[in-house]
Motif scaffolding. Structure first.
Motif, short mmCIF file in Angstrom:
data_model
loop_
_atom_site.label_atom_id
_atom_site.label_comp_id
_atom_site.label_asym_id
_atom_site.label_seq_id
_atom_site.Cartn_x
_atom_site.Cartn_y
_atom_site.Cartn_z
N GLU A 180 13.91 1.13 -9.67
CA GLU A 180 14.02 2.25 -8.73
C GLU A 180 13.35 3.50 -9.31
O GLU A 180 12.74 4.28 -8.57
CB GLU A 180 15.49 2.52 -8.42
CG GLU A 180 16.15 1.39 -7.67
CD GLU A 180 17.64 1.58 -7.44
OE1 GLU A 180 18.27 0.66 -6.92
OE2 GLU A 180 18.18 2.66 -7.78
N VAL A 181 13.46 3.67 -10.61
CA VAL A 181 12.78 4.79 -11.27
C VAL A 181 11.26 4.59 -11.17
O VAL A 181 10.51 5.53 -10.92
CB VAL A 181 13.23 4.92 -12.74
CG1 VAL A 181 12.44 6.03 -13.44
CG2 VAL A 181 14.73 5.20 -12.81
N ALA A 182 10.81 3.35 -11.35
CA ALA A 182 9.39 3.06 -11.23
C ALA A 182 8.89 3.38 -9.82
O ALA A 182 7.79 3.92 -9.65
CB ALA A 182 9.12 1.59 -11.57
N ASP A 183 9.69 3.04 -8.82
CA ASP A 183 9.32 3.37 -7.44
C ASP A 183 9.12 4.88 -7.28
O ASP A 183 8.15 5.34 -6.66
CB ASP A 183 10.41 2.91 -6.47
CG ASP A 183 10.48 1.40 -6.32
OD1 ASP A 183 9.49 0.71 -6.65
OD2 ASP A 183 11.54 0.91 -5.88
N ARG A 184 10.06 5.65 -7.82
CA ARG A 184 10.00 7.09 -7.68
C ARG A 184 8.80 7.67 -8.42
O ARG A 184 8.10 8.56 -7.90
CB ARG A 184 11.30 7.71 -8.22
CG ARG A 184 11.37 9.22 -8.13
CD ARG A 184 11.39 9.71 -6.70
NE ARG A 184 11.61 11.15 -6.64
CZ ARG A 184 10.92 11.96 -5.84
NH1 ARG A 184 9.98 11.48 -5.03
NH2 ARG A 184 11.17 13.25 -5.84
N LEU A 185 8.52 7.18 -9.62
CA LEU A 185 7.37 7.68 -10.37
C LEU A 185 6.06 7.36 -9.65
O LEU A 185 5.14 8.18 -9.63
CB LEU A 185 7.35 7.07 -11.77
CG LEU A 185 8.30 7.68 -12.80
CD1 LEU A 185 8.17 6.94 -14.13
CD2 LEU A 185 8.03 9.16 -13.00
N ALA A 186 5.98 6.17 -9.06
CA ALA A 186 4.77 5.82 -8.31
C ALA A 186 4.58 6.76 -7.12
O ALA A 186 3.45 7.18 -6.83
CB ALA A 186 4.86 4.37 -7.84
N GLN A 187 5.68 7.11 -6.46
CA GLN A 187 5.60 8.07 -5.35
C GLN A 187 5.11 9.43 -5.84
O GLN A 187 4.24 10.06 -5.21
CB GLN A 187 6.97 8.22 -4.69
CG GLN A 187 7.47 7.00 -3.95
CD GLN A 187 8.94 7.15 -3.55
OE1 GLN A 187 9.59 8.15 -3.84
NE2 GLN A 187 9.45 6.14 -2.86
N LEU A 188 5.66 9.88 -6.94
CA LEU A 188 5.29 11.19 -7.48
C LEU A 188 3.84 11.21 -7.94
O LEU A 188 3.14 12.23 -7.79
CB LEU A 188 6.23 11.56 -8.63
CG LEU A 188 7.69 11.81 -8.25
CD1 LEU A 188 8.56 11.92 -9.49
CD2 LEU A 188 7.83 13.06 -7.38
N ALA A 189 3.37 10.10 -8.51
CA ALA A 189 1.99 10.04 -8.99
C ALA A 189 0.99 10.12 -7.84
O ALA A 189 -0.11 10.63 -8.01
CB ALA A 189 1.78 8.76 -9.79
N ALA A 190 1.39 9.62 -6.69
CA ALA A 190 0.50 9.62 -5.54
C ALA A 190 0.56 10.92 -4.74
O ALA A 190 -0.23 11.10 -3.81
CB ALA A 190 0.84 8.45 -4.62
N ALA A 191 1.47 11.81 -5.13
CA ALA A 191 1.66 13.08 -4.42
C ALA A 191 1.12 14.23 -5.27
O ALA A 191 0.81 14.07 -6.45
CB ALA A 191 3.15 13.29 -4.13
N PRO A 192 0.98 15.42 -4.68
CA PRO A 192 0.53 16.57 -5.46
C PRO A 192 1.56 16.96 -6.53
O PRO A 192 2.74 16.59 -6.44
CB PRO A 192 0.40 17.68 -4.40
CG PRO A 192 0.30 16.97 -3.10
CD PRO A 192 1.12 15.72 -3.25
N PRO A 193 1.15 17.72 -7.55
CA PRO A 193 2.10 18.19 -8.57
C PRO A 193 3.27 18.92 -7.93
O PRO A 193 3.10 19.72 -7.01
CB PRO A 193 1.24 19.13 -9.42
CG PRO A 193 -0.16 18.63 -9.23
CD PRO A 193 -0.23 18.15 -7.83
#
Length: 251
Positions: free
Chosen positions: A161-174
């Protein structure tokens, strides 16, 4: 297509992060000490410029309780500046600003280096992974009795679930410091130990041990917990069941 470099990309968290990003068709580079063609020791920094060429986003998962994280972060940040990387995502720990544990202080210091780097950045703090809680309990169960820290609870979260969230954040702006991510339940250590013993078929008496010092007091006070951010879904029992059935906990 975004080019994303994942440090520690073969580790407990880095591996599922890489899987998620590749599933979303990103061009992902895995950076670790042994992964070719980007085998880099961040503490030394050699080879970073080649690994960083053309990278849009960095997800920084590499970390070691044995030390060297601040030095590694400085090398990473300097190389990212040279390469013109637009976004650095960092995984940290809930309570790094409240629990005076040496490793937590280092994680907080890295957060500050990233915040002051001049790069676009995102920092996510999470509670402990199920995997780490299991390691602690397995180590304790090697003795005839399980010695557990008295009055301490935990809030383990599923690494996938943490990996899912990090992948989302990486694909979004800072996004700067985003909301913390905690597991679904705050559990006492005896409760977690009993779950482990049931799953493993072992029997051990549970012996609470009261420890001294500021770090222990901070853990007893729940400085490492985020009950108001219990957004995780996977429970410790589900994690143990997945392991027992041979399933990968991060999938």
């Amino acid at each position: 297509m975004t080019t994303i470099l994942v440090t520690g990309g073969t580790g407990t968290l880095g591996r599922p992060v890489v899987e998620r990003l590749r599933a979303e068709s990103h061009d992902v580079r895995v950076l670790s000490r042994r992964s070719q063609p980007y085998a880099v020791d961040l503490r030394e920094g050699t080879g970073l410029d080649a690994a960083m060429a053309g990278v849009d986003v960095i997800v920084h998962c590499a970390s070691s309780p044995r030390g060297g994280d601040e030095r590694a972060a400085r090398h990473l940040i300097e190389a990212a500046r040279r390469a013109g990387v637009g976004h650095l995502v960092y995984i940290s720990i809930v309570g790094v600003d409240r629990v005076p544990l040496g490793y937590y202080r280092t994680k907080l210091a890295v957060e500050r280096l990233i915040e002051e780097s001049g790069l676009g950045w995102t920092v996510l703090r999470t509670t402990q992974f199920h995997d780490l809680v299991l390691q602690v309990l397995e180590s304790s169960a090697k003795l005839p009795v399980m010695l557990l820290p008295s009055g301490v609870s935990d809030q383990p979260v599923e690494v996938g679930e943490v990996a899912d969230r990090l992948a989302q954040l990486a694909a979004a702006p800072p996004a700067g410091r985003v909301e913390d991510m905690g597991g679904p339940e705050v559990r006492t250590f005896p409760d977690l130990a009993r779950a482990y013993l049931r799953a493993s078929g072992k029997r051990r008496p549970l012996v609470p041990v009261r420890l001294a010092g500021k770090t222990y007091r901070a853990f007893r006070a729940g400085g490492h917990l985020a009950p108001e951010r219990a957004v995780g879904k996977g429970t410790f029992e589900e994690f143990l069941a997945a392991r027992a059935s041979g399933g990968a906990s991060h999938k």
